[in-house]
Write an enzyme that holds these catalytic residues in place. Structure first.
Site, PDB file in Angstrom:
ATOM      1  N   ASP A   1       2.986  -4.064 -11.112  1.00 25.20           N
ATOM      2  CA  ASP A   1       3.959  -3.410 -10.231  1.00 25.20           C
ATOM      3  C   ASP A   1       4.971  -4.424  -9.681  1.00 25.20           C
ATOM      4  O   ASP A   1       6.099  -4.054  -9.347  1.00 25.20           O
ATOM      5  CB  ASP A   1       3.275  -2.779  -9.000  1.00 25.20           C
ATOM      6  CG  ASP A   1       2.230  -1.730  -9.351  1.00 25.20           C
ATOM      7  OD1 ASP A   1       2.522  -0.874 -10.186  1.00 25.20           O
ATOM      8  OD2 ASP A   1       1.124  -1.770  -8.768  1.00 25.20           O
TER       9      ASP A   1
ATOM     10  N   ASP B   1       4.982  -2.953 -16.855  1.00 26.06           N
ATOM     11  CA  ASP B   1       4.694  -1.627 -16.296  1.00 26.06           C
ATOM     12  C   ASP B   1       5.750  -0.703 -16.916  1.00 26.06           C
ATOM     13  O   ASP B   1       6.932  -0.787 -16.567  1.00 26.06           O
ATOM     14  CB  ASP B   1       4.800  -1.656 -14.762  1.00 26.06           C
ATOM     15  CG  ASP B   1       4.292  -0.357 -14.151  1.00 26.06           C
ATOM     16  OD1 ASP B   1       4.170   0.637 -14.894  1.00 26.06           O
ATOM     17  OD2 ASP B   1       4.025  -0.346 -12.945  1.00 26.06           O
TER      18      ASP B   1
HETATM   19  C1  LIP Z   1       3.256   2.727  -8.155  1.00 29.86           C
HETATM   20  C2  LIP Z   1       4.035   1.776  -7.267  1.00 29.86           C
HETATM   21  C3  LIP Z   1       4.358   2.485  -5.970  1.00 29.86           C
HETATM   22  C4  LIP Z   1       3.071   2.586  -5.269  1.00 29.86           C
HETATM   23  C5  LIP Z   1       2.068   3.364  -6.078  1.00 29.86           C
HETATM   24  C6  LIP Z   1       1.936   2.864  -7.506  1.00 29.86           C
HETATM   25  P1  LIP Z   1       2.829   3.220 -10.790  1.00 29.86           P
HETATM   26  O1  LIP Z   1       3.088   2.261  -9.486  1.00 29.86           O
HETATM   27  O2  LIP Z   1       5.092   1.151  -7.733  1.00 29.86           O
HETATM   28  O3  LIP Z   1       5.273   1.799  -5.159  1.00 29.86           O
HETATM   29  O4  LIP Z   1       3.250   3.151  -4.005  1.00 29.86           O
HETATM   30  O5  LIP Z   1       0.813   3.305  -5.492  1.00 29.86           O
HETATM   31  O6  LIP Z   1       1.209   1.675  -7.610  1.00 29.86           O
HETATM   32  O7  LIP Z   1       1.389   3.630 -10.714  1.00 29.86           O
HETATM   33  O8  LIP Z   1       3.755   4.353 -10.712  1.00 29.86           O
HETATM   34  O9  LIP Z   1       3.104   2.326 -11.937  1.00 29.86           O
END
Ligand code: LIP
Length: 268
Positions: A216, A88
């Protein structure tokens, strides 16, 4: 250079690239909805990470948040017997868009369907959290252990607010109603990977969230485990690559954390 050193340096270099790009006007797009953002920096950073992996380990496979071709790539998680990276490039894109700290680079490695390496880098504080299967979890060179707290009322917990507002975010808010008055307090930093790293580092006792994806949480999962904590799905079932609703803790509060979230409120 070992593969662990490679992954740690890669996360630091990707973090530096993000910080460099944060000072200019970058393009922001909506992905699945207006609550789900992606920037050209996410894509640039993912390309950078993939290119470095391809140069160093040409036979390895990679799953990246910004280039996921759902079925083909996700089936790799269950079928690949080889090295598989799960990345990610910016976990916490909403923070990044708003100029808030707390976003991270998350890089995990699976081998023969097991998580073997996890790296989470927070570029503002330049903190590098990492874990190797069977060898412990670390922040830079300092070994990490989860806290000893066994009382949910003394626990500092955390959660995130997912982009799926109809289902996942609603459930988070219900969970806050359930546990908000039973715990010491609740925090939300905006990156699932960072929350997990903080549980491993003993800064938080627990973390829960709904509607996440493997990129994530893959690196953070190993950090919590190697720091002596516990990660399951929200109903207490084992964590797998398909887990969307996650519960992570220092292990000692896991059952009461789970029960508090799933009990119906006494006011209902
Ligand atoms: C995010 C997450 C965050 C969550 C969001 C989203 P991204 O990832 O790390 O904690 O609340 O829904 O998934 O989209 O920023 O990689």
């Amino acid at each position: 250079m070992t593969i662990t050193e490679f992954a740690k340096q890669l996360a630091i270099d990707a973090g530096a690239l993000i910080q460099q790009q944060s000072h200019r006007n970058f393009n922001v797009e909506e992905k699945t909805s207006k609550y789900d953002l992606v920037t050209e920096v996410d894509k640039m950073c993912e390309d950078f990470i993939k290119e470095k992996i391809a140069q160093a380990y040409p036979s390895h496979q990679v799953i990246g948040e910004e280039s996921i071709e759902e079925l083909d790539n996700l089936s790799l998680l269950e079928n690949s017997d080889q090295y598989l990276w799960i990345i990610d490039p910016i976990d916490g894109t909403t923070n990044f868009v708003h100029g808030l700290p707390g976003y991270t680079v998350s890089i995990a490695l699976m081998y023969q369907k097991e998580f073997v390496l996890g790296v989470v880098y927070e570029p503002h504080l330049q903190e590098l959290f990492w874990a190797e299967k069977g060898k412990g979890a670390y922040c830079h060179n300092k070994q990490l252990t989860v806290t000893e707290t066994d009382d949910i009322e003394k626990s500092l917990l955390s959660t995130g607010f997912p982009s799926d507002i109809e289902h996942a975010r609603k459930k988070v808010i219900e969970g806050i109603n359930q546990i908000g008055l039973r715990s010491n307090n609740i925090r939300s930093f905006g990156s699932a990977a960072l929350h997990l790293a903080y549980v491993g580092a003993g800064r938080l006792e627990g973390y829960w969230e709904y509607g996440l994806n493997i990129w994530d949480v893959a690196a953070g999962y190993l950090i919590v485990k190697e720091a002596g904590g516990k990660v399951t799905d929200i109903s207490g079932e084992p964590f797998t690559t398909r887990t969307k609703d996650i519960l992570a803790s220092n292990g000692k509060i896991h059952d009461s954390f789970y029960r508090s979230l799933n009990e119906r409120s006494s006011n209902e």
